[in-house]
Design a protein around this motif. Structure first.
Motif, PDB file in Angstrom:
ATOM      1  N   TYR A  70      -3.486  13.929 -55.170  1.00 38.14           N
ATOM      2  CA  TYR A  70      -2.385  13.040 -55.347  1.00 38.14           C
ATOM      3  C   TYR A  70      -2.717  11.998 -56.320  1.00 38.14           C
ATOM      4  N   HIS A  71      -4.134  11.734 -56.900  1.00 37.55           N
ATOM      5  CA  HIS A  71      -4.107  10.766 -57.844  1.00 37.55           C
ATOM      6  C   HIS A  71      -5.080  11.560 -58.915  1.00 37.55           C
ATOM      7  N   PRO A  72      -4.294  12.315 -59.887  1.00 35.36           N
ATOM      8  CA  PRO A  72      -4.822  12.939 -60.900  1.00 35.36           C
ATOM      9  C   PRO A  72      -5.494  11.853 -62.065  1.00 35.36           C
ATOM     10  N   ARG A  73      -5.064  10.688 -62.045  1.00 35.58           N
ATOM     11  CA  ARG A  73      -5.456   9.773 -62.772  1.00 35.58           C
ATOM     12  C   ARG A  73      -6.679   8.985 -62.397  1.00 35.58           C
ATOM     13  N   GLY A  74      -6.933   9.350 -60.815  1.00 32.65           N
ATOM     14  CA  GLY A  74      -8.019   8.597 -60.325  1.00 32.65           C
ATOM     15  C   GLY A  74      -7.599   7.312 -59.678  1.00 32.65           C
ATOM     16  N   VAL A  75      -8.283   6.650 -58.747  1.00 33.14           N
ATOM     17  CA  VAL A  75      -8.345   5.550 -58.159  1.00 33.14           C
ATOM     18  C   VAL A  75      -9.596   4.539 -58.233  1.00 33.14           C
ATOM     19  N   SER A  76      -9.242   3.201 -58.556  1.00 36.31           N
ATOM     20  CA  SER A  76     -10.373   2.219 -58.491  1.00 36.31           C
ATOM     21  C   SER A  76     -11.266   2.450 -57.531  1.00 36.31           C
ATOM     22  N   LYS A  77     -12.527   2.423 -57.474  1.00 38.24           N
ATOM     23  CA  LYS A  77     -13.401   2.247 -56.594  1.00 38.24           C
ATOM     24  C   LYS A  77     -13.274   0.823 -56.014  1.00 38.24           C
ATOM     25  N   SER A  78     -12.909  -0.091 -56.590  1.00 35.67           N
ATOM     26  CA  SER A  78     -13.043  -1.458 -55.976  1.00 35.67           C
ATOM     27  C   SER A  78     -11.706  -1.482 -54.788  1.00 35.67           C
ATOM     28  N   LEU A  79     -10.700  -0.662 -55.085  1.00 37.62           N
ATOM     29  CA  LEU A  79      -9.855  -0.841 -54.157  1.00 37.62           C
ATOM     30  C   LEU A  79      -9.963  -0.082 -52.883  1.00 37.62           C
TER      31      LEU A  79
END
Length: 499
Positions: A70-79
């Motif tokens: 659901y996140h093909p653009r990726g998610v920040s590891k910091s989040l």
């Protein structure tokens, strides 16, 4: 003081948390989830999550597959680090491998393609105009069904209504509940509610489709299936979440997965299957929806992530009552009780037949692979996906790539989606819109959060990337060929022994 707070925070995020503890945080009011080895608290974050409260579906479970797809653009590891409350101490063994670059490459190329033609990943004007046309047609046909004087004509309008109800299912609620209809969460929620509008429950659909079928396509937990064959129902807390309910529950009296043993009547399943298809929506409206709302579970899937909220419980029963009023009550008022009930049944049979056809040809068909997981083998629980004939097509396709190229594992999550899904009429703009993107089933399973109106623009990207990595990409020339091969598969499944 600051150093002490930092040390306390560090100790907290490194705290070992059991999977049983995660499962206990399974409601909208207390929601933890697992992404790889991190335990994430999403309770407060769900209120500001860009995708809306769809994130709460992951409460109390391992959401690794959902997180990536659901996140093909990726998610920040910091989040993730900010939301982390600990590390999972005993994460259940997963069937899937995430070590290759196949899926990340697919995501990067698909996002680049859509950016290059200025199309958002989620829906824009084309799906919204389409949705308005479908909804207008549904309500107009329902109105005509009420008001025409000739009952035979009312039957005809009931069929038309059922046909447009199927379009609501494939082209509106499907994208809405996947969070793909719009960039605005509220609009996605409203689009998802159209499932309730036609009489079924969006919540039940989310449990079966988004938490069961999509992440674990054609995969069965072998140990659980063996227990069920002995009429043993293990507690919900002991059930493995990695199992696809579509291949063991959608249609009774049918054998769709090679793991199951054939019964004498399965020899005729290719003949009676179309009759069962027609009854699909009736069964969901009157049996499955109510059973799930009452028991707060769907087979092995915990439903507290939705029904842990009284508002959601009220929404379910309220929409059931309202939809029954205009789907059964008003037809009975205009055409008498027997006439109204017949009109309701005819509409559902028409809807069920088309809807089931659109879905089943993509995963239960000649050449498609099936997977099984045996938890009794620990780390060796995964076996390679195979067709009903015991063949693994990916073994052959991997031989076509350069010897120095990266070898994608047979149980790589994205590769399994390609092995267990089949396209038909690929690249066709018309059939993409007609089917709600279901003819591009591979693209849909790889990217469920991307609006179906985009699939025709990314199909070649996905096919070429599969070829580059040696991953199978099966497609049929049209729906009619696919339907024939689906019936042939069912016929063969009625005659072969279980694996």
């Amino acid at each position: 003081m600051c150093k002490e707070q930092t040390l306390d925070t560090l100790k907290n995020v490194e705290k070992q948390i059991t999977f049983a503890q995660v499962k206990s945080h399974n409601t909208p009011h207390s929601a933890w989830t697992v992404v790889h080895n991190q335990v994430i608290d999403i309770t407060e974050f769900s209120k500001r999550h860009p995708g809306g409260d769809i994130i709460l579906l992951s409460a109390g479970r391992d959401a690794t597959v959902l997180f990536h797809t659901y996140h093909p653009r990726g998610v920040s590891k910091s989040l993730l680090d900010k939301l982390q409350v600990g590390l999972i101490a005993d994460r259940p063994v997963s069937y899937y491998d995430w070590s290759s670059s196949f899926y990340s490459t697919l995501c990067q190329r698909v996002v680049e393609r859509l950016n290059s033609i200025n199309r958002p990943l989620r829906g824009n004007g084309d799906i919204q105009i389409k949705a308005l046309a479908i909804l207008a047609s549904f309500w107009y046909s329902l109105y005509k069904m009420y008001t025409v004087s000739e009952f035979r004509e009312a039957i005809g309008w009931s069929v038309v209504m059922g046909f447009f109800a199927h379009f609501v299912g494939t082209c509106i609620q499907h994208d809405g509940n996947h969070g793909a209809f719009s960039k605005v969460p509220f609009v996605n929620t409203v689009a998802g509610w159209t499932m309730d509008m036609i009489g079924a429950s969006a919540f039940t659909w989310q449990f079966q489709h988004m938490l069961g079928h999509h992440p674990y396509t054609n995969l069965l937990d072998l140990h659980e299936e063996q227990l069920k064959s002995q009429s043993i129902d293990t507690p919900l807390s002991e059930k493995d979440q990695e199992s696809d309910p579509d291949v063991f529950s959608s249609f009774p009296l049918m054998r769709m997965h090679p793991v199951h043993e054939p019964q004498w009547y399965h020899k005729f399943q290719h003949l009676y299957a179309p009759v069962l298809f027609a009854m699909m929506t009736l069964a969901k409206v009157f049996q499955q929806d109510i059973q799930v709302a009452w028991n707060h579970r769907l087979y092995h899937i915990d439903a507290e992530c939705r029904y842990g909220s009284m508002w959601n419980v009220a929404r379910f029963w309220g929409m059931k009552a309202i939809s029954m009023l205009y789907m059964i009550g008003l037809p009975c008022y205009f055409h008498g009780i027997m006439g109204g009930l017949l009109l309701f049944a005819v509409g559902h049979l028409a809807c069920g037949e088309v809807l089931a056809t659109m879905f089943i040809v993509n995963h239960v068909i000649e050449g498609v692979s099936f997977a099984k997981k045996d938890n009794s083998k620990g780390k060796d629980a995964s076996s390679k996906p195979m067709t009903a004939e015991g063949v693994t097509p990916m073994v052959t396709t991997l031989k076509t790539i350069n010897k120095n190229s990266e070898k994608v594992p047979l149980n790589d999550w994205a590769a399994v989606q390609c092995q267990t899904s089949v396209n038909w009429s690929p690249g066709s703009w018309f059939w993409n819109h007609f089917s709600g993107g279901l003819n591009h089933q591979i693209e849909h399973h790889l990217f469920p959060s991307i609006c179906h109106t985009n699939y025709v623009y990314i199909q070649d990207v996905v096919e070429n990337t599969c070829k580059e990595f040696g991953v199978p990409y099966q497609s049929e020339p049209n729906l009619f060929v696919a339907y024939g091969k689906m019936l042939s598969h069912l016929k063969a499944m009625g005659r072969t022994k279980g694996s």
